[in-house]
Design a protein around this motif. Structure first.
Motif, PDB file in Angstrom:
ATOM      1  N   MET A  41       0.826  -1.200   0.000  1.00  0.00           N
ATOM      2  CA  MET A  41       0.000   0.000   0.000  1.00  0.00           C
ATOM      3  C   MET A  41       0.861   1.251   0.000  1.00  0.00           C
ATOM      4  O   MET A  41       0.575   2.225  -0.717  1.00  0.00           O
ATOM      5  CB  MET A  41      -0.916  -0.005   1.230  1.00  0.00           C
ATOM      6  CG  MET A  41      -2.038  -1.029   1.169  1.00  0.00           C
ATOM      7  SD  MET A  41      -3.160  -0.746  -0.216  1.00  0.00           S
ATOM      8  CE  MET A  41      -3.834   0.855   0.212  1.00  0.00           C
ATOM      9  N   LYS A  42       1.929   1.234   0.798  1.00  0.00           N
ATOM     10  CA  LYS A  42       2.840   2.379   0.823  1.00  0.00           C
ATOM     11  C   LYS A  42       3.458   2.607  -0.551  1.00  0.00           C
ATOM     12  O   LYS A  42       3.614   3.748  -0.988  1.00  0.00           O
ATOM     13  CB  LYS A  42       3.942   2.152   1.856  1.00  0.00           C
ATOM     14  CG  LYS A  42       3.485   2.263   3.302  1.00  0.00           C
ATOM     15  CD  LYS A  42       4.661   2.043   4.250  1.00  0.00           C
ATOM     16  CE  LYS A  42       4.242   2.195   5.702  1.00  0.00           C
ATOM     17  NZ  LYS A  42       5.368   1.941   6.623  1.00  0.00           N
ATOM     18  N   GLU A  43       3.791   1.516  -1.211  1.00  0.00           N
ATOM     19  CA  GLU A  43       4.405   1.630  -2.530  1.00  0.00           C
ATOM     20  C   GLU A  43       3.412   2.215  -3.534  1.00  0.00           C
ATOM     21  O   GLU A  43       3.786   3.046  -4.377  1.00  0.00           O
ATOM     22  CB  GLU A  43       4.871   0.241  -2.993  1.00  0.00           C
ATOM     23  CG  GLU A  43       5.709   0.264  -4.251  1.00  0.00           C
ATOM     24  CD  GLU A  43       7.050   0.926  -4.058  1.00  0.00           C
ATOM     25  OE1 GLU A  43       7.612   1.426  -5.057  1.00  0.00           O
ATOM     26  OE2 GLU A  43       7.538   0.966  -2.906  1.00  0.00           O
ATOM     27  N   LYS A  44       2.144   1.785  -3.434  1.00  0.00           N
ATOM     28  CA  LYS A  44       1.131   2.331  -4.333  1.00  0.00           C
ATOM     29  C   LYS A  44       0.933   3.824  -4.096  1.00  0.00           C
ATOM     30  O   LYS A  44       0.848   4.608  -5.045  1.00  0.00           O
ATOM     31  CB  LYS A  44      -0.192   1.596  -4.126  1.00  0.00           C
ATOM     32  CG  LYS A  44      -0.204   0.183  -4.688  1.00  0.00           C
ATOM     33  CD  LYS A  44      -1.558  -0.472  -4.488  1.00  0.00           C
ATOM     34  CE  LYS A  44      -1.562  -1.893  -5.050  1.00  0.00           C
ATOM     35  NZ  LYS A  44      -2.872  -2.561  -4.836  1.00  0.00           N
ATOM     36  N   VAL A  45       0.833   4.203  -2.812  1.00  0.00           N
ATOM     37  CA  VAL A  45       0.678   5.620  -2.477  1.00  0.00           C
ATOM     38  C   VAL A  45       1.865   6.423  -2.984  1.00  0.00           C
ATOM     39  O   VAL A  45       1.720   7.520  -3.546  1.00  0.00           O
ATOM     40  CB  VAL A  45       0.504   5.796  -0.949  1.00  0.00           C
ATOM     41  CG1 VAL A  45       0.552   7.275  -0.575  1.00  0.00           C
ATOM     42  CG2 VAL A  45      -0.795   5.170  -0.475  1.00  0.00           C
ATOM     43  N   LYS A  46       3.032   5.845  -2.805  1.00  0.00           N
ATOM     44  CA  LYS A  46       4.248   6.525  -3.268  1.00  0.00           C
ATOM     45  C   LYS A  46       4.221   6.709  -4.779  1.00  0.00           C
ATOM     46  O   LYS A  46       4.591   7.772  -5.301  1.00  0.00           O
ATOM     47  CB  LYS A  46       5.468   5.709  -2.846  1.00  0.00           C
ATOM     48  CG  LYS A  46       6.795   6.357  -3.194  1.00  0.00           C
ATOM     49  CD  LYS A  46       7.949   5.498  -2.715  1.00  0.00           C
ATOM     50  CE  LYS A  46       9.286   6.120  -3.088  1.00  0.00           C
ATOM     51  NZ  LYS A  46      10.419   5.262  -2.660  1.00  0.00           N
ATOM     52  N   ASN A  47       3.763   5.664  -5.490  1.00  0.00           N
ATOM     53  CA  ASN A  47       3.686   5.762  -6.956  1.00  0.00           C
ATOM     54  C   ASN A  47       2.682   6.830  -7.385  1.00  0.00           C
ATOM     55  O   ASN A  47       2.935   7.594  -8.328  1.00  0.00           O
ATOM     56  CB  ASN A  47       3.289   4.406  -7.546  1.00  0.00           C
ATOM     57  CG  ASN A  47       4.385   3.369  -7.401  1.00  0.00           C
ATOM     58  OD1 ASN A  47       5.561   3.705  -7.288  1.00  0.00           O
ATOM     59  ND2 ASN A  47       4.013   2.098  -7.418  1.00  0.00           N
ATOM     60  N   VAL A  48       1.516   6.867  -6.674  1.00  0.00           N
ATOM     61  CA  VAL A  48       0.511   7.884  -6.994  1.00  0.00           C
ATOM     62  C   VAL A  48       1.073   9.278  -6.743  1.00  0.00           C
ATOM     63  O   VAL A  48       0.877  10.202  -7.551  1.00  0.00           O
ATOM     64  CB  VAL A  48      -0.767   7.646  -6.166  1.00  0.00           C
ATOM     65  CG1 VAL A  48      -1.726   8.824  -6.327  1.00  0.00           C
ATOM     66  CG2 VAL A  48      -1.443   6.356  -6.590  1.00  0.00           C
ATOM     67  N   ARG A  74       3.487  10.119  -9.511  1.00  0.00           N
ATOM     68  CA  ARG A  74       2.795  10.451 -10.756  1.00  0.00           C
ATOM     69  C   ARG A  74       2.130  11.822 -10.671  1.00  0.00           C
ATOM     70  O   ARG A  74       2.154  12.601 -11.634  1.00  0.00           O
ATOM     71  CB  ARG A  74       1.748   9.388 -11.060  1.00  0.00           C
ATOM     72  CG  ARG A  74       2.345   8.041 -11.469  1.00  0.00           C
ATOM     73  CD  ARG A  74       1.264   6.998 -11.637  1.00  0.00           C
ATOM     74  NE  ARG A  74       1.841   5.698 -11.913  1.00  0.00           N
ATOM     75  CZ  ARG A  74       1.134   4.569 -11.998  1.00  0.00           C
ATOM     76  NH1 ARG A  74      -0.183   4.612 -11.794  1.00  0.00           N
ATOM     77  NH2 ARG A  74       1.736   3.429 -12.263  1.00  0.00           N
ATOM     78  N   SER A  75       1.498  12.103  -9.494  1.00  0.00           N
ATOM     79  CA  SER A  75       0.876  13.408  -9.309  1.00  0.00           C
ATOM     80  C   SER A  75       1.903  14.521  -9.391  1.00  0.00           C
ATOM     81  O   SER A  75       1.655  15.577  -9.998  1.00  0.00           O
ATOM     82  CB  SER A  75       0.151  13.455  -7.953  1.00  0.00           C
ATOM     83  OG  SER A  75      -0.834  12.446  -7.864  1.00  0.00           O
ATOM     84  N   LYS A  76       3.039  14.247  -8.788  1.00  0.00           N
ATOM     85  CA  LYS A  76       4.108  15.243  -8.817  1.00  0.00           C
ATOM     86  C   LYS A  76       4.592  15.480 -10.243  1.00  0.00           C
ATOM     87  O   LYS A  76       4.834  16.618 -10.655  1.00  0.00           O
ATOM     88  CB  LYS A  76       5.269  14.765  -7.933  1.00  0.00           C
ATOM     89  CG  LYS A  76       6.283  15.836  -7.630  1.00  0.00           C
ATOM     90  CD  LYS A  76       7.295  15.317  -6.626  1.00  0.00           C
ATOM     91  CE  LYS A  76       8.320  16.395  -6.273  1.00  0.00           C
ATOM     92  NZ  LYS A  76       9.301  15.905  -5.283  1.00  0.00           N
ATOM     93  N   GLU A  77       4.693  14.393 -11.003  1.00  0.00           N
ATOM     94  CA  GLU A  77       5.101  14.535 -12.394  1.00  0.00           C
ATOM     95  C   GLU A  77       4.070  15.333 -13.190  1.00  0.00           C
ATOM     96  O   GLU A  77       4.420  16.186 -14.015  1.00  0.00           O
ATOM     97  CB  GLU A  77       5.292  13.145 -13.016  1.00  0.00           C
ATOM     98  CG  GLU A  77       6.505  12.391 -12.491  1.00  0.00           C
ATOM     99  CD  GLU A  77       6.605  10.994 -13.073  1.00  0.00           C
ATOM    100  OE1 GLU A  77       5.737  10.648 -13.922  1.00  0.00           O
ATOM    101  OE2 GLU A  77       7.533  10.257 -12.707  1.00  0.00           O
ATOM    102  N   PHE A  78       2.763  15.055 -12.924  1.00  0.00           N
ATOM    103  CA  PHE A  78       1.705  15.780 -13.626  1.00  0.00           C
ATOM    104  C   PHE A  78       1.750  17.269 -13.297  1.00  0.00           C
ATOM    105  O   PHE A  78       1.651  18.128 -14.190  1.00  0.00           O
ATOM    106  CB  PHE A  78       0.347  15.195 -13.242  1.00  0.00           C
ATOM    107  CG  PHE A  78      -0.813  15.931 -13.838  1.00  0.00           C
ATOM    108  CD1 PHE A  78      -1.149  15.775 -15.170  1.00  0.00           C
ATOM    109  CD2 PHE A  78      -1.581  16.793 -13.049  1.00  0.00           C
ATOM    110  CE1 PHE A  78      -2.227  16.469 -15.714  1.00  0.00           C
ATOM    111  CE2 PHE A  78      -2.649  17.484 -13.585  1.00  0.00           C
ATOM    112  CZ  PHE A  78      -2.981  17.322 -14.924  1.00  0.00           C
ATOM    113  N   VAL A  79       1.904  17.573 -11.999  1.00  0.00           N
ATOM    114  CA  VAL A  79       1.978  18.978 -11.580  1.00  0.00           C
ATOM    115  C   VAL A  79       3.180  19.665 -12.220  1.00  0.00           C
ATOM    116  O   VAL A  79       3.095  20.810 -12.678  1.00  0.00           O
ATOM    117  CB  VAL A  79       2.048  19.070 -10.035  1.00  0.00           C
ATOM    118  CG1 VAL A  79       2.344  20.503  -9.599  1.00  0.00           C
ATOM    119  CG2 VAL A  79       0.744  18.593  -9.418  1.00  0.00           C
ATOM    120  N   ASN A  80       4.294  18.942 -12.264  1.00  0.00           N
ATOM    121  CA  ASN A  80       5.501  19.517 -12.877  1.00  0.00           C
ATOM    122  C   ASN A  80       5.280  19.801 -14.357  1.00  0.00           C
ATOM    123  O   ASN A  80       5.703  20.846 -14.868  1.00  0.00           O
ATOM    124  CB  ASN A  80       6.680  18.565 -12.698  1.00  0.00           C
ATOM    125  CG  ASN A  80       7.160  18.505 -11.256  1.00  0.00           C
ATOM    126  OD1 ASN A  80       6.954  19.446 -10.484  1.00  0.00           O
ATOM    127  ND2 ASN A  80       7.806  17.410 -10.871  1.00  0.00           N
TER     128      ASN A  80
END
Length: 335
Positions: free
Chosen positions: A249-256, A259-265
């Motif tokens: 679960m931590k890994e999934k949250v980290k991936n999300v 990805r969100s950070k990449e989208f914002v960037n």
């Protein structure tokens, strides 16, 4: 079995010369048929019982200085190194590399102690004897592997394998009731020291595994091993599996989050590009506007030119009047 005469032994019982027959004048004419070092690495090193040295020529005792000069020229110098070699690692390989390169022409024999001897004098091993034998056979520096090697080297063993020198680190190895199991080898001038590799040993590796036991237990549970195979209790198994789920679960949250950070960037980069382009277009528009409608703009000049033309059209210039001649007379004078 090679024959040793009384005068062919040193005070420690180590033979001064090794041969299969009693010394005789004709022995000097026998050529050496000792196995040669491996020239190809396409096959593993043989076991000693598969390629034992059957050379009948005498093996005169060598000094280290002689061996380093390439003596004798008609056979390789037979160097022996022994050990347990559990969890074969780079420290083992470096020690064998040193033993192999001690002399210009060396034939490296490696003795591996059996499980029975090792468990009796040193302790339990991770790998069994068959696995340890095979690990040594696939080391590039090894020319021959001796299974079930003795814990303490005897004159008979040295004679059987026609060993010239024994290579090992110089730290006294106390075991089997002896302060140093290599003491008699050193006294006979047959010992050549090698250097240990700091920071790596079988004990160090086992310590790391024991220290991080939970991590490796969870790792192997994830890879399909059963709790029984890992000797893990029912409660610990459930605990480890729960921890694995939490980690997922931590890994999934980290991936999300990534990805969100990449989208914002990406949005920020595009916004920056749009703002920059808008600023450029704005400056261009303002410049064009000022060029047309500014104080010195082209529109003002054009407006002034058109205004002057209109004024000229509405108010034409008067005809010129001369003082003399016909043109100087007024209409009244003509009457």
């Amino acid at each position: 079995m090679p024959v040793l005469t009384t005068d062919a032994e040193s005070e420690t019982g180590i033979p001064k010369s090794l041969s299969n027959e009693p010394p005789s004048e004709t022995m000097e004419e026998i050529e050496h048929t000792c196995p040669q070092p491996r020239l190809t690495l396409t096959a593993p090193a043989p076991f000693a019982d598969e390629s034992s040295c059957q050379c009948r020529a005498p093996h005169e005792k060598l000094t280290i200085a002689q061996a380093r000069l390439g003596t004798p020229v008609d056979r390789p110098v037979r160097v022996y190194a022994d050990g347990i070699f559990d969890l074969f690692h780079s420290g083992h390989a470096r020690a064998l590399m040193q033993a192999k390169t001690l002399f210009p022409n060396s034939y490296l024999l490696v003795g591996v102690c059996s499980d029975d001897l090792t468990h009796k004098f040193k302790g339990f091993t991770v790998m069994n004897e068959a696995e340890r034998y095979e690990a040594l056979r696939h080391c590039r520096y090894v020319d021959e592997v001796i299974r079930d090697a003795p814990w303490t080297l005897t004159p008979e063993f040295l004679e059987k394998h026609k060993i010239d020198f024994v290579a090992h680190d110089d730290i006294p190895y106390s075991s089997a009731g002896s302060d140093d199991v290599y003491k008699h080898i050193k006294e006979a001038g047959m010992f050549v020291p090698t250097q240990r590799t700091e920071g790596i040993s079988t004990s160090d590796i086992i310590t790391r595994i024991v220290r991080d036991y939970d991590v490796y237990a969870r790792r192997n549970l994830q890879r399909g091993y059963t709790a029984k195979e890992l000797n893990v209790s029912f409660i610990n198994e459930k605990k480890y599996r729960f921890q694995n789920q939490v980690d997922k679960m931590k890994e999934k949250v980290k991936n999300v989050e990534e990805r969100s950070k990449e989208f914002v960037n990406r949005v920020e980069e595009k916004s920056h590009d749009l703002i920059q382009k808008w600023e450029e277009k704005s400056r261009e528009f303002i410049g064009n506007f000022l060029e047309l409608f500014g104080p010195d703009g082209a529109w003002k000049q054009m407006f002034q030119e058109r205004s002057s033309r209109m004024l000229q059209a509405l108010s034409p210039k008067q005809s010129p009047v001369k003082k003399e001649g016909f043109l100087s007379q007024t209409p009244k004078d003509l009457l």
